[in-house]
Write a protein that holds these residues in place. Structure first.
Motif, mmCIF file in Angstrom:
data_model
loop_
_atom_site.group_PDB
_atom_site.id
_atom_site.type_symbol
_atom_site.label_atom_id
_atom_site.label_comp_id
_atom_site.label_asym_id
_atom_site.label_seq_id
_atom_site.Cartn_x
_atom_site.Cartn_y
_atom_site.Cartn_z
ATOM 1 N N GLU A 92 0.827 -1.226 0.000
ATOM 2 C CA GLU A 92 0.000 0.000 0.000
ATOM 3 C C GLU A 92 0.854 1.266 0.000
ATOM 4 O OE1 GLU A 92 -3.111 0.859 -0.198
ATOM 5 O OE2 GLU A 92 -3.793 -1.212 -0.419
ATOM 6 N N GLU A 93 1.868 1.247 0.869
ATOM 7 C CA GLU A 93 2.694 2.456 1.048
ATOM 8 C C GLU A 93 3.445 2.787 -0.249
ATOM 9 O OE1 GLU A 93 6.680 3.826 1.316
ATOM 10 O OE2 GLU A 93 6.248 1.680 1.292
ATOM 11 N N LEU A 94 3.912 1.744 -0.940
ATOM 12 C CA LEU A 94 4.621 1.950 -2.213
ATOM 13 C C LEU A 94 3.660 2.512 -3.260
ATOM 14 C CD1 LEU A 94 7.198 1.495 -3.978
ATOM 15 C CD2 LEU A 94 6.258 -0.747 -4.540
ATOM 16 N N MET A 95 2.447 1.944 -3.290
ATOM 17 C CA MET A 95 1.462 2.435 -4.279
ATOM 18 C C MET A 95 1.124 3.900 -4.031
ATOM 19 S SD MET A 95 -1.172 -0.565 -5.261
ATOM 20 C CE MET A 95 -1.574 -1.264 -3.681
ATOM 21 N N GLU A 96 1.004 4.251 -2.756
ATOM 22 C CA GLU A 96 0.671 5.651 -2.453
ATOM 23 C C GLU A 96 1.753 6.599 -2.963
ATOM 24 O OE1 GLU A 96 -0.407 6.682 1.635
ATOM 25 O OE2 GLU A 96 -1.855 5.028 1.454
ATOM 26 N N ARG A 97 3.028 6.207 -2.746
ATOM 27 C CA ARG A 97 4.119 7.093 -3.192
ATOM 28 C C ARG A 97 4.218 7.116 -4.718
ATOM 29 N NH1 ARG A 97 9.327 5.948 -1.891
ATOM 30 N NH2 ARG A 97 8.886 3.816 -1.221
ATOM 31 N N ALA A 98 3.951 5.979 -5.346
ATOM 32 C CA ALA A 98 4.079 5.909 -6.806
ATOM 33 C C ALA A 98 2.903 6.607 -7.507
ATOM 34 C CB ALA A 98 4.155 4.452 -7.249
ATOM 35 N N ARG A 99 1.747 6.698 -6.809
ATOM 36 C CA ARG A 99 0.551 7.287 -7.434
ATOM 37 C C ARG A 99 0.732 8.778 -7.708
ATOM 38 N NH1 ARG A 99 -3.164 5.840 -3.684
ATOM 39 N NH2 ARG A 99 -2.862 3.721 -4.425
ATOM 40 N N LEU A 100 1.427 9.455 -6.816
ATOM 41 C CA LEU A 100 1.567 10.912 -6.949
ATOM 42 C C LEU A 100 2.217 11.307 -8.286
ATOM 43 C CD1 LEU A 100 0.865 13.379 -5.246
ATOM 44 C CD2 LEU A 100 3.217 13.338 -4.381
ATOM 45 N N PRO A 101 3.397 10.754 -8.629
ATOM 46 C CA PRO A 101 3.983 11.131 -9.931
ATOM 47 C C PRO A 101 3.149 10.680 -11.135
ATOM 48 C CG PRO A 101 5.333 9.465 -8.818
ATOM 49 C CD PRO A 101 4.320 9.930 -7.832
#
Ligand code: 13P
Ligand code: SF4
Length: 309
Positions: A292-301
């Protein structure tokens, strides 16, 4: 043919039962494209992944594209027919090296091509695709230095188009587009002197300098449909023949062959088959699963790129 008919029916039934949407990249085999709800380039498919109703995305493309769909649809199941459908550009760019660059050069904006792992996306300021790379780089304030990764040819093209001097470019390459040779293209042009040339920006600079049009996969297909020529040399993966044939039935297309295989096929894209598509809809495997945490960071860019339109 009877067997193909049967498997097609199985896929359509599974698709209904699973409430699945079938997204296919232009480089997929023709029989997969024929079954798809949407065929597109990497940007169109990323957008489509956000728009549909249903529970499952069957992503007929390569793994990084399916990861992007998952990042945008964390609640949905995303499956790919073949787990080994990778990409040489993704392999060229390990996340540890990107992190090391960032910590040494915090002043740089990291612009990542969509052909990167989810982990690299999470380290990026903004993503781009071959369709919008110039626009994305132009959106970054002029004085800010940029690391463009991982495709050396797309990066060189973007640098030239934007006139930005302060861009460092990663040294990755696409095993399909980077191995198109200028010499072979020149010979094909001599054979077909009336033909125009359309090329993907992952091709080397001396190939691009011979092109009448440079653009993403879907941009090439649309350009060919309206171009004032009956003959066109296409310098990209040959899966685009399916849509070219539908949109421009009266035109003659010539495909440039790679040096190493004498074809112009992506071996990763071609790992997906109808049988594997049926199996992934039935088993819901191989499935993209990301923290989840990785997806959240990757979603922004990713969302920053999509917001640019
Ligand atoms: P497109 O953005 O044109 O779909 O390109 C993706 C890709 O992998 C090209 O090789
Ligand atoms: Fe990657 Fe090249 Fe295949 Fe596209 S064509 S998926 S860039 S290896």
């Amino acid at each position: 043919m009877a067997a193909v008919g049967t498997i097609t029916e199985e896929i359509l039934e599974l698709k209904r039962d699973r409430r699945a949407v079938l997204l296919a990249h232009h480089y997929q085999e023709r029989e997969i494209q024929e079954l798809a709800d949407v065929i597109g380039d990497s940007l169109e498919l990323a957008r489509k992944a956000q728009e549909f109703e249903g529970d499952v995305i069957a992503f007929c493309g390569v793994w990084f594209m399916a990861e992007t769909a998952k990042i945008l649809n964390p609640q949905r199941i995303v499956v790919v027919p073949d787990r080994e459908a990778g990409c040489s550009l993704v392999d060229s760019c390990p996340v540890e090296q990107v992190r090391a660059f960032r910590s040494r050069h915090p002043e740089y904006a990291v612009v990542s091509y969509i052909n990167t792992s989810a982990a690299v996306k999470a380290e990026s300021d903004i993503l781009c695709t071959s369709r919008n790379a110039v626009k994305v780089v132009q959106s970054i304030p002029a004085g800010k230095p940029i690391l463009f990764l991982p495709d050396i040819n797309l990066g060189t093209y973007v640098k030239q188009q934007t006139g930005r001097e302060n861009i460092k470019i990663w040294q990755g390459a696409c095993i399909v587009h980077a191995t198109f040779a200028a010499r072979r293209l020149a010979a094909l042009r001599t054979e077909h002197p009336a033909a125009l040339v359309a090329a993907h920006p992952e091709c080397p600079r001396d190939v691009l300098s011979q092109a009448d049009f440079i653009g993403s996969t879907s941009a090439i297909i649309s350009w060919c449909a309206q171009a004032p020529a009956r003959e066109i040399i296409v310098v990209t993966e040959s899966g685009v023949q399916y849509s070219l044939g539908k949109m421009s039935p009266d035109k003659q297309f010539y495909f440039l062959a790679n040096e190493n295989c004498n074809c112009s096929e992506c071996p990763y894209m071609k790992r997906n088959t109808l049988e594997k598509l049926r199996d992934c809809l039935r088993d819901l495997q191989p499935r993209v699963e990301l923290p989840e945490e990785l997806m959240e960071r990757a979603r922004l860019p990713v969302e920053r790129m999509l917001a640019l339109g």
